[in-house]
Write an enzyme that holds these catalytic residues in place. Structure first.
Site, short mmCIF file in Angstrom:
data_model
loop_
_atom_site.label_atom_id
_atom_site.label_comp_id
_atom_site.label_asym_id
_atom_site.label_seq_id
_atom_site.Cartn_x
_atom_site.Cartn_y
_atom_site.Cartn_z
N ASN A 97 50.19 102.94 38.36
CA ASN A 97 49.97 103.12 39.82
C ASN A 97 51.01 103.63 40.38
O ASN A 97 52.34 103.37 40.24
CB ASN A 97 49.50 101.83 40.39
N LYS A 136 50.06 97.44 36.79
CA LYS A 136 50.55 96.16 35.86
C LYS A 136 50.85 96.51 34.43
O LYS A 136 51.88 95.89 33.86
CB LYS A 136 49.35 95.17 35.81
N GLU A 142 43.47 96.31 34.66
CA GLU A 142 43.25 97.14 35.72
C GLU A 142 42.63 98.55 34.98
O GLU A 142 42.59 99.45 35.72
CB GLU A 142 44.60 97.59 36.29
N LEU A 195 53.71 79.85 36.70
CA LEU A 195 53.58 79.21 38.03
C LEU A 195 54.61 79.66 39.13
O LEU A 195 55.08 78.68 40.03
CB LEU A 195 53.86 77.58 37.67
N ARG A 225 57.63 77.25 40.30
CA ARG A 225 57.57 76.07 39.37
C ARG A 225 57.80 76.54 37.90
O ARG A 225 57.61 75.59 36.97
CB ARG A 225 56.32 75.54 39.60
N GLY A 226 58.13 77.76 37.33
CA GLY A 226 58.49 78.05 36.18
C GLY A 226 56.92 78.38 35.43
O GLY A 226 56.37 79.13 35.83
N ASP A 274 54.42 90.59 35.78
CA ASP A 274 54.37 91.64 34.79
C ASP A 274 55.75 91.71 33.97
O ASP A 274 56.08 91.78 32.76
CB ASP A 274 54.44 93.29 35.48
O1 RIB Z 1 51.56 93.42 39.34
C1 RIB Z 1 52.06 94.14 40.37
C2 RIB Z 1 51.25 95.62 40.21
O2 RIB Z 1 49.93 95.38 40.63
C3 RIB Z 1 51.81 96.64 41.42
O3 RIB Z 1 52.65 97.49 40.78
C4 RIB Z 1 50.61 97.36 41.51
O4 RIB Z 1 50.50 98.50 41.15
C5 RIB Z 1 49.47 96.48 41.02
O5 RIB Z 1 48.75 97.02 39.94
#
Ligand code: RIB
Length: 307
Positions: free
Chosen positions: A11, A40, A140, A224, A227-228, A255
């Protein structure tokens, strides 16, 4: 052939900085605007490659500038982008993101070409899983493509990692194809049917994670935030506590966690060490703006870990 395969979205992130998110019907002034590389899937591929993994990205972009920039950005960090194919007549996916002064983000995604990554398209990329060790997925791209990819990965004996984001309920058919499912707290609540929030105890979180194990997931690696992370298996619970950092932008922190975890296990790092490595990479990433632009280098992660 790459050791890590990422099937997922790319994206263009249209990011607006605000003091606080607007209320319904309210107009507020933003303090900044940027277009950044995101999605993502692409974020996870970028993090895995930047942190030492050998990575191939499977995804779809439109025949437009956003698509070209996203693909080029991944190639620059060493990702094999031959399976980031261009689809005509459809725009590259975009995400409209507000980032508040606290670092909290809100995201609206328009899938575009990501939504057109069909099973027929996946067939063109099916060979990519053959030699891979780890395969990463998120939600996604169309669900049937995610499931098709998980099956191909399983056939090739890859370790499968599913980030259940954006959150949606998942059936036993899907979760039983997954070695590690990596929800954040909100996703864990939705998937398990438990009410969870920042105040939830670790025992409650582990109990919710056990629902996903009962639904067929191999292990639950719950993210989390501050919180790790907690790793829950049928007979074992392990935790890693995050070090408190100054959050600038939490976009893509999850991510970064998944990408760095994959890079670590693909290189043979023991699972608990990989979890610590991923927590550290994600902690550093939130101190910087942007999803991919926030991913630290290997040296920075090791320095954060005190090595
Ligand atoms: O996890 C973050 C991502 O979620 C962003 O980069 C956005 O593009 C969405 O996909």
């Amino acid at each position: 052939m790459s050791e890590i395969v990422v099937l997922g979205s790319l994206n263009a992130d249209l990011v607006v900085s605000v003091e606080r998110a607007p209320l319904g019907g309210e107009t507020i002034a933003g303090s900044g605007f940027a277009v950044r590389s995101g999605g993502k899937g692409a974020n996870q591929a970028f993090a895995a490659a930047k942190l030492g993994g050998s990575v191939a990205m499977l995804g779809r972009v439109g025949d437009d500038d956003y698509g070209r920039i996203l693909s080029q950005g991944l190639a620059e960090v060493g990702v094999d982008t031959r399976m980031v194919r261009v689809l005509n007549g459809i725009s590259t996916g975009v995400a409209v993101i507000t980032v508040e002064a606290s670092g909290e983000n809100r995201i609206v995604v328009v899938p575009g070409s990501n939504g057109a990554y069909s099973m027929a398209e996946l067939e063109r990329d099916a060979d990519s899983f053959a030699e891979a060790k780890v395969a990463l997925f998120q939600l996604e791209t169309p669900m049937e493509t995610v499931v098709g990819g998980l099956k191909l990965a399983r056939e090739s004996r890859c370790i499968t990692v599913l980030d259940p984001a954006p959150a949606q309920r998942l059936s036993r058919d899907v979760l039983s194809l997954v070695d590690y499912v990596t929800p954040n707290l909100g996703e864990l609540a939705l998937l398990s049917g438990y009410e969870l929030g920042d105040e939830s105890s670790e025992a409650e979180i582990v109990e919710a994670a056990r629902v996903l194990l009962e639904l067929g997931a191999g292990k639950v690696l719950a993210k989390l935030g501050g919180r790790g992370a907690v790793l829950v298996e049928p007979r074992r619970v392990e935790r890693d506590y995050a070090v408190q950092v100054e959050t600038v932008d939490s976009t893509g922190a999850g991510d970064c966690f998944n990408g760095s975890f994959a890079a670590a296990i693909s290189k043979g790092m023991p699972e608990l060490e990989a979890m610590q490595f991923a927590c550290s990479a994600a902690s550093v990433s939130v101190t910087r703006a942007g999803a991919q632009s926030g991913v630290p280098s290997l040296e920075e992660v090791l320095a954060f870990m005190g090595r």
